[in-house]
Design an enzyme around this catalytic site. Structure first.
Site, PDB file in Angstrom:
ATOM      1  N   CYS A  44      24.026  50.893  37.277  1.00 25.82           N
ATOM      2  CA  CYS A  44      22.809  50.301  37.833  1.00 25.82           C
ATOM      3  C   CYS A  44      23.181  49.298  38.928  1.00 25.82           C
ATOM      4  CB  CYS A  44      22.045  49.600  36.717  1.00 25.82           C
ATOM      5  SG  CYS A  44      20.611  48.671  37.301  1.00 25.82           S
ATOM      6  N   CYS A  47      22.214  45.548  37.682  1.00 21.21           N
ATOM      7  CA  CYS A  47      22.888  44.770  36.638  1.00 21.21           C
ATOM      8  C   CYS A  47      24.232  45.342  36.211  1.00 21.21           C
ATOM      9  CB  CYS A  47      21.972  44.627  35.424  1.00 21.21           C
ATOM     10  SG  CYS A  47      21.801  46.155  34.483  1.00 21.21           S
ATOM     11  N   CYS A  92      16.370  51.302  34.194  1.00 22.07           N
ATOM     12  CA  CYS A  92      17.494  50.725  33.461  1.00 22.07           C
ATOM     13  C   CYS A  92      16.996  49.989  32.217  1.00 22.07           C
ATOM     14  CB  CYS A  92      18.231  49.768  34.395  1.00 22.07           C
ATOM     15  SG  CYS A  92      19.537  48.842  33.585  1.00 22.07           S
ATOM     16  N   CYS A  95      17.896  45.868  32.804  1.00 22.14           N
ATOM     17  CA  CYS A  95      17.211  45.001  33.777  1.00 22.14           C
ATOM     18  C   CYS A  95      15.856  45.556  34.194  1.00 22.14           C
ATOM     19  CB  CYS A  95      18.090  44.764  34.999  1.00 22.14           C
ATOM     20  SG  CYS A  95      18.221  46.197  36.097  1.00 22.14           S
ATOM     21  N   CYS A 115      16.512  62.739  38.889  1.00 20.75           N
ATOM     22  CA  CYS A 115      16.523  62.665  40.347  1.00 20.75           C
ATOM     23  C   CYS A 115      16.687  61.197  40.734  1.00 20.75           C
ATOM     24  CB  CYS A 115      15.204  63.253  40.861  1.00 20.75           C
ATOM     25  SG  CYS A 115      15.123  63.339  42.642  1.00 20.75           S
TER      26      CYS A 115
HETATM   27 ZN   LIG Z   1      20.079  47.485  35.368  1.00 16.59          ZN
END
Ligand SMILES: [Zn+2]
Length: 126
Positions: A44, A47, A92, A95, A115
């Site tokens: 991510c 984070c 995510c 976060c 995607c």
């Molecule tokens: Zn994250």
């Protein structure tokens, strides 16, 4: 992980902020990660939580980095109605940063296609 709008704006580029925090979509074919072939981990961009590994990636031909599965427990989903038909949005789990949408036209064994917006990911080669 909770940050204020201003804290996210400081941490992210304007394009990544729009994508992760406002559920933006990047233009197809603009992400170098779409062509990334090395072994490694896709984390991510908000984070650093690892979301996908390179062996989950496949060539979808859509112009967006695509994966047929994700590391268990790292993504949460919701249904969105931003266009005419419902889509499954995923973000995510740590976060809540928007990552992309998941479709059911992917390859075996899952039949899923995550995607991705490449800007929402950071690639770390193995
Ligand atoms: Zn994250």
């Amino acid at each position: 992980m909770k940050l204020s709008k201003d804290e996210w704006k400081k941490k992210l580029s304007p394009a990544a902020y729009d994508l992760l925090r406002n559920e933006g979509t990047e233009r197809a074919g603009t992400s170098p990660l779409d062509r990334e072939k090395r072994a490694g981990v896709f984390a991510c961009a908000g984070c650093d939580l690892p979301l996908f590994t390179s062996d989950m990636k496949f060539e979808s031909g859509t112009g967006w980095p695509s994966f047929f599965t994700a590391i268990p427990g790292r993504l949460e989903t919701k249904t969105d109605y931003k266009i005419l038909y419902p889509r499954i949005e995923y973000h995510c789990a740590r976060c809540a940063g928007h990552q992309g949408h998941v479709f059911d036209d992917g390859p075996k064994p899952t039949g899923l296609r995550y995607c991705m917006n490449g800007l929402a990911l950071k690639f770390r080669p193995a």
